[in-house]
Design a protein around this motif. Structure first.
Motif, short mmCIF file in Angstrom:
data_model
loop_
_atom_site.label_atom_id
_atom_site.label_comp_id
_atom_site.label_asym_id
_atom_site.label_seq_id
_atom_site.Cartn_x
_atom_site.Cartn_y
_atom_site.Cartn_z
N GLY A 1 0.81 -1.21 0.00
CA GLY A 1 0.00 0.00 0.00
C GLY A 1 0.85 1.26 0.00
N PHE A 2 0.18 2.38 -0.21
CA PHE A 2 0.85 3.67 -0.33
C PHE A 2 1.11 4.23 1.07
CE2 PHE A 2 1.37 8.17 -1.34
CZ PHE A 2 2.10 8.13 -2.51
N ILE A 3 2.13 3.70 1.74
CA ILE A 3 2.41 4.14 3.11
C ILE A 3 3.67 4.99 3.18
CG2 ILE A 3 1.23 2.16 4.12
CD1 ILE A 3 3.95 0.86 4.59
N GLU A 4 4.28 5.25 2.05
CA GLU A 4 5.45 6.13 1.95
C GLU A 4 6.57 5.74 2.92
OE1 GLU A 4 4.59 10.28 0.31
OE2 GLU A 4 3.20 10.12 1.98
N ARG A 5 7.11 4.57 2.67
CA ARG A 5 8.23 4.10 3.51
C ARG A 5 9.44 5.02 3.33
NH1 ARG A 5 5.99 -0.39 1.13
NH2 ARG A 5 5.24 -2.02 2.54
N ASP A 6 10.17 5.19 4.40
CA ASP A 6 11.41 5.96 4.32
C ASP A 6 12.51 5.14 3.67
OD1 ASP A 6 11.08 8.55 5.15
OD2 ASP A 6 11.42 8.12 7.27
N MET A 7 13.21 5.76 2.72
CA MET A 7 14.42 5.17 2.16
C MET A 7 15.63 5.74 2.90
SD MET A 7 13.66 5.52 -1.93
CE MET A 7 13.63 7.31 -1.86
N ILE A 8 16.71 4.98 2.89
CA ILE A 8 17.98 5.46 3.42
C ILE A 8 18.81 5.97 2.25
CG2 ILE A 8 20.09 4.82 4.64
CD1 ILE A 8 18.42 2.57 5.98
N LEU A 9 19.16 7.24 2.27
CA LEU A 9 19.93 7.84 1.19
C LEU A 9 21.35 8.13 1.67
CD1 LEU A 9 16.99 8.18 0.15
CD2 LEU A 9 17.81 10.19 -1.07
N ARG A 10 22.31 7.49 1.01
CA ARG A 10 23.71 7.62 1.41
C ARG A 10 24.48 8.39 0.34
NH1 ARG A 10 24.50 4.71 5.83
NH2 ARG A 10 23.19 2.88 6.24
N PRO A 11 25.35 9.31 0.74
CA PRO A 11 26.08 10.13 -0.23
C PRO A 11 27.14 9.34 -0.98
CG PRO A 11 26.87 10.58 1.99
CD PRO A 11 25.68 9.67 2.13
N ASP A 12 27.29 9.63 -2.26
CA ASP A 12 28.40 9.15 -3.05
C ASP A 12 29.38 10.32 -3.15
OD1 ASP A 12 30.23 8.49 -5.04
OD2 ASP A 12 28.74 7.48 -6.30
N TRP A 13 30.46 10.27 -2.37
CA TRP A 13 31.37 11.41 -2.27
C TRP A 13 31.97 11.79 -3.62
CZ3 TRP A 13 30.03 13.39 1.98
CH2 TRP A 13 29.81 12.62 3.13
N SER A 14 32.09 10.83 -4.51
CA SER A 14 32.71 11.12 -5.81
C SER A 14 31.86 12.06 -6.65
CB SER A 14 32.95 9.82 -6.59
OG SER A 14 31.72 9.25 -7.02
N THR A 15 30.59 12.25 -6.27
CA THR A 15 29.69 13.10 -7.05
C THR A 15 29.61 14.53 -6.50
OG1 THR A 15 27.69 12.63 -5.74
CG2 THR A 15 28.26 11.08 -7.53
N ALA A 16 30.31 14.81 -5.41
CA ALA A 16 30.24 16.16 -4.83
C ALA A 16 30.75 17.19 -5.83
CB ALA A 16 31.05 16.22 -3.54
N THR A 17 29.96 18.22 -6.05
CA THR A 17 30.33 19.24 -7.02
C THR A 17 29.70 20.57 -6.63
OG1 THR A 17 30.41 19.74 -9.40
CG2 THR A 17 28.37 18.83 -8.58
#
Length: 452
Positions: free
Chosen positions: A74-90
């Motif tokens: 169902g549409f319960i909007e689970r939280d995702m874990i978002l982790r940074p990819d340091w190589s993309t910092a700009t």
């Protein structure tokens, strides 16, 4: 310097030299390719290892509506874990303070990659290549228009005003004078790209009024998709500084050519470092033809990813700089699959089907997936096409609904891209298509209101 700042690319470190970092934009691409995320004060970002966003960002359509793609839970909007990819910092050099952008990867509570996150889809395809001992290499070409500001959706889009005080003219492909017309915008694009550490291989005027193309140096598919993702936002910001819009619509102006994201592919043998499309004597290998065959046979099923909106199909017009079929040919820009002139070491295959409106992660992933299936299945292409491919039959779906029907039936493609991605993508795109079908167009009001 904070420990995490020591991990970021040199260009980002150089950008911050002598300055205090104010803010970090934690971003991720949704299905359309829009940057979603949070702006975080730098001091807070330094203390966090991850942040949360609901998985519903991948169930949202381009209009901001929602597709019924949440599944059995169902549409319960689970939280995702978002982790940074340091190589993309700009850098985000258009901001008023000192800001960095960092692309994040999405995981569920069990640390498994979210299967319908576009960057994860591309990583999945690249890993399939690597599991076979291959390293895929791509080079995207980005076409876009600089247009006059348009705040009324009912008004036709017009070319931007150039330095001369006249609207940009069409049919000036490769004209340096035409490029000069947009000089201030292009200067900002170059400056922003340098601050972000991106290498531009060249900027040219294309055939449309106010249409430009940026070529990028070949490299790792995920890195190049990151750069296209960043570039689209950066080019929009550069245009806004000069009272115009940058648009990546596939077909923004009636009667003008559309905007493509041509994708050049080659594949390197990881063990030897050699291009698998070329043999020891420099000849074309079986793998070269298998890859072409994979594109030729499976791209029709992938076109819903490469051409994701109703407007996308307005680009595939005979004799209008976009393919109408999937013939392949050498040094032939009328074919959907082109083999550019190159040395054996640089032998590559160009997919001319993708529109600039596609999500760069998904467009590159789908194109590589088709080539991968051809390599694995050892498929054979049709005979090389010689002559003008516009004289051939049309073999590309002309509406999004038909393309989605082909996509839904493509089990081999689903296995490569991920079945859960295919399920969610189809639901979201059908929701968008059905919403469009409810809209009554000006053409219908003009020609049908009093005549039928």
């Amino acid at each position: 310097m904070s420990d995490w700042l020591k991990q970021i690319p040199e260009a980002a470190q150089t950008y911050l030299e002598g300055h205090r970092l104010d803010e970090v934009e934690c971003i991720i691409s949704d299905l359309p390719g829009i940057a979603r995320g949070k702006a975080v004060p730098a001091t807070k970002f330094a203390r966090q290892k991850y942040f949360h966003l609901p998985d519903s960002i991948f169930y949202q359509t381009i209009t901001g509506d929602w597709g019924e793609a949440a599944g059995d839970g169902g549409f319960i909007e689970r939280d995702m874990i978002l982790r940074p990819d340091w190589s993309t910092a700009t850098a985000a050099p258009w901001t008023g303070d000192w800001t960095l952008q960092v692309i994040h990867d999405a995981f569920d509570i069990n640390e498994e990659p979210i299967p319908f996150s576009p960057r994860n889809v591309l990583k999945r395809v690249v890993q399939l290549y690597r599991d076979k001992g291959w390293e895929p290499v791509v080079a995207p070409e980005m076409e876009f228009y600089l247009v006059a500001r348009n705040i009324d959706p009912a008004k036709a889009i017009e070319p931007m005003m150039g330095r001369s005080g006249r609207p940009a003219a069409a049919r000036q492909a490769y004209s340096m004078t035409a490029v000069d017309e947009f000089g201030p915008v292009i200067d900002d694009i170059y400056d922003f790209a340098e601050a972000q550490g991106f290498e531009i291989d060249g900027i040219t005027q294309e055939g449309g009024a106010g249409q430009l193309e940026i070529n990028m140096v070949h490299g790792d598919p995920v890195k190049l998709a990151d750069e296209v993702f960043y570039f689209k936002r950066m080019i929009r910001e550069a245009a806004l500084r000069h009272d115009c819009y940058a648009t990546f619509m596939a077909k923004p102006i009636e009667g003008e050519p559309g905007s493509a994201m041509h994708i050049h592919h080659s594949v390197i043998d990881i063990e030897t470092g050699e291009n698998i499309f070329s043999g020891p004597q420099g000849g074309e290998t079986d793998a070269f033809f298998h890859f072409i065959a994979g594109l030729q046979k499976h791209l029709p099923s992938a076109i819903a990813v490469l051409a994701p909106y109703v407007n996308s199909y307005r680009r595939y017009v005979r004799d209008h700089a976009a393919p109408i079929n999937l013939e392949w040919g050498r040094d032939n820009r009328t074919t959907g699959i082109r083999i550019p002139i190159s040395s054996p070491q640089a032998r590559r295959v160009e997919n001319r089907l993708a529109g600039m409106d596609c999500n760069p992660y998904l467009g590159i992933a789908a194109s590589l997936a088709c080539g991968y299936i051809g390599l694995i299945e050892q498929e054979r292409p049709d005979k090389q096409f010689k002559g003008d491919a516009y004289d051939g039959d049309e073999a590309i779906p002309r509406i999004l609904g038909g393309a989605l029907d082909l996509f839904d039936e493509a089990e081999k493609l689903h296995e490569v891209l991920g079945p859960e991605f295919a399920r969610v993508y189809s639901i979201i795109k059908r929701a968008e298509y059905e919403e469009f079908l409810e809209v009554i167009s000006p053409w219908e009001r003009e020609h049908l209101l009093l005549n039928v």
